[in-house]
Design a protein around this motif. Structure first.
Motif, PDB file in Angstrom:
ATOM      1  N   HIS A 178       4.100  -2.540   3.071  1.00 14.48           N
ATOM      2  CA  HIS A 178       3.334  -3.887   3.031  1.00 14.48           C
ATOM      3  C   HIS A 178       2.660  -4.031   4.596  1.00 14.48           C
ATOM      4  O   HIS A 178       3.152  -3.757   5.440  1.00 14.48           O
ATOM      5  CB  HIS A 178       4.337  -5.250   2.811  1.00 14.48           C
ATOM      6  N   GLN A 179       1.232  -4.758   4.251  1.00 13.96           N
ATOM      7  CA  GLN A 179       0.491  -4.546   5.535  1.00 13.96           C
ATOM      8  C   GLN A 179       1.020  -5.889   6.435  1.00 13.96           C
ATOM      9  O   GLN A 179       0.827  -5.832   7.643  1.00 13.96           O
ATOM     10  CB  GLN A 179      -0.773  -4.911   4.876  1.00 13.96           C
ATOM     11  N   VAL A 204       6.042   3.117  -0.332  1.00 11.23           N
ATOM     12  CA  VAL A 204       5.310   1.731  -0.463  1.00 11.23           C
ATOM     13  C   VAL A 204       5.542   0.949   0.778  1.00 11.23           C
ATOM     14  O   VAL A 204       6.880   0.866   1.011  1.00 11.23           O
ATOM     15  CB  VAL A 204       5.321   0.907  -1.653  1.00 11.23           C
ATOM     16  N   TYR A 243       0.859  -1.063   0.034  1.00  3.96           N
ATOM     17  CA  TYR A 243      -0.006  -0.087  -0.054  1.00  3.96           C
ATOM     18  C   TYR A 243       0.830   1.280   0.092  1.00  3.96           C
ATOM     19  O   TYR A 243       2.013   1.221   0.310  1.00  3.96           O
ATOM     20  CB  TYR A 243      -0.981  -0.105   1.142  1.00  3.96           C
ATOM     21  N   ASP A 244       0.332   2.515  -0.511  1.00  2.00           N
ATOM     22  CA  ASP A 244       1.069   3.522  -0.553  1.00  2.00           C
ATOM     23  C   ASP A 244       0.508   4.249   0.633  1.00  2.00           C
ATOM     24  O   ASP A 244      -0.299   4.323   1.483  1.00  2.00           O
ATOM     25  CB  ASP A 244       0.494   4.471  -1.663  1.00  2.00           C
ATOM     26  N   THR A 245       1.615   4.979   1.238  1.00  2.00           N
ATOM     27  CA  THR A 245       1.770   6.145   2.556  1.00  2.00           C
ATOM     28  C   THR A 245       2.619   6.858   2.340  1.00  2.00           C
ATOM     29  O   THR A 245       3.342   6.973   1.733  1.00  2.00           O
ATOM     30  CB  THR A 245       1.850   5.060   4.021  1.00  2.00           C
TER      31      THR A 245
END
Length: 141
Positions: A102-103, A100, A84-86
């Protein structure tokens, strides 16, 4: 002992050396933990290069353990999923930057007695660990 925060991009851009099973590297970890604790209001994780020591040692606030500061020696991500982008901030850098993450990640690391562990992390804790391992790898977000 609390140490000053390193802001030199050339220094932070260099990959860190593996930590060793020595009192010297354990003392670096203790200083890292003290420095993180002193900045706890605005910081949730740090890598040793952020206090001027080029070693693969990270410390982070682990909310799953009641907010205790956890230290890892020689952490390496072995698996990751759920990209995901953050945007993240860092004590060593100005402002926030896009990245980027990762969860869910799996990490192999050593504890302070240099016993090897393998563990999975999710959510915000996984994000913190990824940020700090990037520091160890010389990655500037």
């Amino acid at each position: 002992m609390q140490r000053a925060i390193m802001t030199s991009i050339p220094f932070l851009s260099q990959p860190s050396e593996d930590a060793r099973d020595t009192d010297k590297d354990r003392a670096v970890a203790a200083d890292l933990k003290d420095t993180l604790d002193a900045h706890r209001e605005g910081c949730v994780g740090m890598a040793a290069n952020m206090i001027g020591v080029s070693k693969r040692i990270i410390a982070f606030v682990d909310e799953e353990l009641g907010g205790r500061i956890t230290v890892m020696f020689n952490p390496r991500i072995t698996a990751a999923d759920g990209a995901y982008d953050t945007a993240e901030g860092c004590l060593s850098l100005r402002g926030e930057r896009r990245t980027v993450r990762h969860q869910r990640i799996e990490v192999t690391y050593c504890d302070r007695r240099f016993r090897e562990h393998h563990a999975a992390f999710t959510g915000f804790t996984a994000q913190i660990i990824q940020h700090e391992i990037d520091h160890c790898d010389g990655v500037i977000i």
